[in-house]
Design an enzyme around this catalytic site. Structure first.
Site, PDB file in Angstrom:
ATOM      1  N   HIS A   1       0.966  -1.129   0.071  1.00 37.24           N
ATOM      2  CA  HIS A   1       0.248   0.034   0.112  1.00 37.24           C
ATOM      3  C   HIS A   1       0.897   1.248   0.208  1.00 37.24           C
ATOM      4  CE1 HIS A   1      -3.041   2.815   1.823  1.00 37.24           C
ATOM      5  NE2 HIS A   1      -3.444   2.571   0.883  1.00 37.24           N
TER       6      HIS A   1
ATOM      7  N   MET B   1      -7.784  10.473  -7.324  1.00 32.62           N
ATOM      8  CA  MET B   1      -9.305   9.777  -7.206  1.00 32.62           C
ATOM      9  C   MET B   1      -9.249   8.565  -7.301  1.00 32.62           C
ATOM     10  SD  MET B   1     -11.055  10.693 -10.800  1.00 32.62           S
ATOM     11  CE  MET B   1     -11.527   8.972 -11.049  1.00 32.62           C
TER      12      MET B   1
HETATM   13  N1  NAD Z   1      -3.074   3.752  -2.564  1.00 31.47           N
HETATM   14  C1  NAD Z   1      -4.028   3.197  -2.500  1.00 31.47           C
HETATM   15  O1  NAD Z   1      -4.116   1.943  -2.605  1.00 31.47           O
HETATM   16  C2  NAD Z   1      -5.391   3.824  -2.531  1.00 31.47           C
HETATM   17  C3  NAD Z   1      -6.424   3.540  -2.756  1.00 31.47           C
HETATM   18  C4  NAD Z   1      -7.736   4.246  -2.784  1.00 31.47           C
HETATM   19  C5  NAD Z   1      -7.826   5.516  -2.613  1.00 31.47           C
HETATM   20  N2  NAD Z   1      -6.307   5.930  -2.436  1.00 31.47           N
HETATM   21  C6  NAD Z   1      -6.323   7.532  -2.042  1.00 31.47           C
HETATM   22  O2  NAD Z   1      -7.276   8.050  -1.302  1.00 31.47           O
HETATM   23  C7  NAD Z   1      -7.341   9.336  -1.510  1.00 31.47           C
HETATM   24  C8  NAD Z   1      -8.866   9.720  -1.490  1.00 31.47           C
HETATM   25  O3  NAD Z   1      -9.557   9.511  -2.780  1.00 31.47           O
HETATM   26  P1  NAD Z   1     -10.916   9.757  -3.191  1.00 31.47           P
HETATM   27  O4  NAD Z   1     -11.297   9.131  -4.373  1.00 31.47           O
HETATM   28  O5  NAD Z   1     -11.785   9.356  -1.814  1.00 31.47           O
HETATM   29  O6  NAD Z   1     -10.782  11.374  -3.144  1.00 31.47           O
HETATM   30  P2  NAD Z   1     -12.184  12.413  -3.287  1.00 31.47           P
HETATM   31  O7  NAD Z   1     -13.417  11.606  -3.859  1.00 31.47           O
HETATM   32  O8  NAD Z   1     -12.164  12.985  -1.794  1.00 31.47           O
HETATM   33  O9  NAD Z   1     -11.527  13.257  -4.033  1.00 31.47           O
HETATM   34  C9  NAD Z   1     -11.308  13.088  -5.589  1.00 31.47           C
HETATM   35  C10 NAD Z   1     -10.931  14.286  -6.359  1.00 31.47           C
HETATM   36  O10 NAD Z   1     -11.669  15.242  -6.570  1.00 31.47           O
HETATM   37  C11 NAD Z   1     -11.421  16.422  -6.337  1.00 31.47           C
HETATM   38  N3  NAD Z   1     -12.579  17.243  -5.683  1.00 31.47           N
HETATM   39  C12 NAD Z   1     -13.280  16.900  -4.613  1.00 31.47           C
HETATM   40  N4  NAD Z   1     -13.966  17.961  -4.429  1.00 31.47           N
HETATM   41  C13 NAD Z   1     -14.103  18.891  -5.362  1.00 31.47           C
HETATM   42  C14 NAD Z   1     -14.941  20.224  -5.584  1.00 31.47           C
HETATM   43  N5  NAD Z   1     -15.598  20.516  -4.951  1.00 31.47           N
HETATM   44  N6  NAD Z   1     -14.246  20.826  -6.955  1.00 31.47           N
HETATM   45  C15 NAD Z   1     -13.301  20.313  -7.483  1.00 31.47           C
HETATM   46  N7  NAD Z   1     -12.544  19.137  -7.396  1.00 31.47           N
HETATM   47  C16 NAD Z   1     -12.963  18.398  -6.201  1.00 31.47           C
HETATM   48  C17 NAD Z   1     -10.212  16.323  -5.129  1.00 31.47           C
HETATM   49  O11 NAD Z   1      -9.438  17.722  -5.293  1.00 31.47           O
HETATM   50  C18 NAD Z   1      -9.719  15.083  -5.839  1.00 31.47           C
HETATM   51  O12 NAD Z   1      -8.627  15.228  -6.728  1.00 31.47           O
HETATM   52  C19 NAD Z   1      -6.383   9.801  -2.533  1.00 31.47           C
HETATM   53  O13 NAD Z   1      -5.505  10.437  -2.271  1.00 31.47           O
HETATM   54  C20 NAD Z   1      -5.953   8.338  -3.208  1.00 31.47           C
HETATM   55  O14 NAD Z   1      -4.934   8.179  -3.952  1.00 31.47           O
HETATM   56  C21 NAD Z   1      -5.269   5.360  -2.289  1.00 31.47           C
END
Ligand code: NAD
Length: 336
Positions: free
Chosen positions: A119, A178
């Site tokens: 991870h 995302m």
């Molecule tokens: N390494 C892994 O295995 C793993 C797996 C899953 C998720 N993640 C991480 O989890 C984190 C969260 O992911 P998520 O999908 O829940 O993120 P999220 O849904 O909170 O956000 C997704 C994207 O939408 C953008 N966004 C959100 N609201 C916005 C708005 N009002 N206007 C414009 N843009 C907006 C955010 O800046 C982001 O770039 C990330 O850092 C991702 O890398 C990691």
């Protein structure tokens, strides 16, 4: 939920102490903690110090190499393969993006696949590094199954995140980061804890039927139906198949088999915009695009049109001064 607010450097040191205490070498513990704090500063707490306890448990059980010998096999001037020796994904990802950045600076583009990883946390950390060097960065990681394929009954894919980092000049970089699931599992669990129903479309039961009762959720859905499903497969192909790693249901479990190495794959690509367009012109046009988006009129119920990554960047600015907020239970674990 009871929370506590503390200085991010203090929290980082607690995480380092826990990781080193579980046998991880100091240099790797520093990098893991730096990336966990990067997430907490941005209020992406799902990928912050909250994860320390799980990592410690996996370290202690033997499912992560505490002293990984990370190596790079450069297969062409612009490509290469990182073998992470089953260490921490955060450290391995950082090593890989640095290689991609170096190749992009020397040869215009650098593309790196990663094998034998684990991870790697919030992908924003890696693509931000590229953007801060005035390069464009892309990162992907596959994860173990929890998401149904579009039209399928049972989970096959992980939450398979994808991230892009693009520089601007007067504005902070564009950072789209995302998961390809509609929501993270954490959001479903949060609704469960609070006794709230979830909107239709977030999760399905054991028959692949959409449910609004969070207690009945067995799998998540890909965002945007077949489009998110397709993108999730792209992530699994680039960071799994291309990296010589497993795919979908064959990927080692995050929260099971703690004694087994996960052999995860990642994918990083960094390229130099100056291979296509004059840098100053590109940065100025990014600024113009961001300015025009900021000027566009918000719809009812919205205060502003934001750029991807902007809300997290504002959180970071404020949290650096005022502290990060984490669950009290996490604080108790870290300081125990
Ligand atoms: N390494 C892994 O295995 C793993 C797996 C899953 C998720 N993640 C991480 O989890 C984190 C969260 O992911 P998520 O999908 O829940 O993120 P999220 O849904 O909170 O956000 C997704 C994207 O939408 C953008 N966004 C959100 N609201 C916005 C708005 N009002 N206007 C414009 N843009 C907006 C955010 O800046 C982001 O770039 C990330 O850092 C991702 O890398 C990691």
């Amino acid at each position: 939920m009871s929370t506590i607010t503390l200085n991010h450097e203090e929290a980082k040191q607690y995480a380092i102490n826990k990781l080193v205490g579980a046998g991880l070498i100091e240099a790797h513990a520093e990098k893991v903690a730096e990336i966990l704090i990067h997430a907490d500063l941005r209020n992406v707490n799902s990928h912050g110090v909250l994860r320390t306890e799980h990592y410690v448990n996996r370290l202690k059980a033997g499912g992560i190499n505490p002293n990984a010998n990370i190596t790079f096999n450069q297969t062409a001037p612009t490509t290469g393969i990182v073998d992470g020796d089953n260490g921490f994904g955060h450290v391995i990802g950082d090593f890989a993006i640095e290689k991609a950045i170096q190749m992009a600076k020397e040869n215009g583009i650098g593309m790196v696949t990663v094998m034998n990883s684990s991870h790697c946390g919030a992908l924003s950390y890696f693509v931000q590094k590229a953007a801060e060097a005035n390069l464009i960065g892309i990162a992907m990681s596959h994860t173990d199954k929890i998401v149904v394929p579009f039209g399928g009954k049972h989970s096959f894919l992980g939450t398979n995140p994808i991230a892009y980092g693009i520089p601007a000049k007067k504005h902070k970089p564009f950072i789209l980061d995302m998961a390809t699931s509609t929501v993270a599992l954490g959001k479903v669990l949060q609704h469960k804890e609070e006794g709230k129903s979830i909107p239709e479309g977030w999760g399905v039961d054991e028959n692949g039927q959409p449910v609004t009762d969070p207690n009945k959720v067995v799998s998540l859905t890909p965002f945007g139906g077949p489009k998110g499903y397709g993108l999730s497969l792209i992530v699994d192909i680039f960071s799994g198949l291309l990296a010589g790693a497993a795919f979908g249901p064959h990927i080692g479990k995050m929260y099971d088999d703690l004694d087994k190495k996960r052999h995860l794959g990642h994918y990083f690509c960094v390229f130099n915009p100056t291979n296509f367009v004059d840098l100053e012109t590109f940065l100025a046009r990014m600024d113009q695009m961001i300015d025009e988006l900021h000027e566009s009129e918000p719809a009812p119920g919205y205060s502003k049109v934001y750029i991807p990554g902007e809300i997290e960047q504002q959180n970071e600015e404020s949290n650096r001064v005022n502290g990060i907020t984490i669950a009290k239970s996490v604080y108790d674990y870290l300081t125990d």
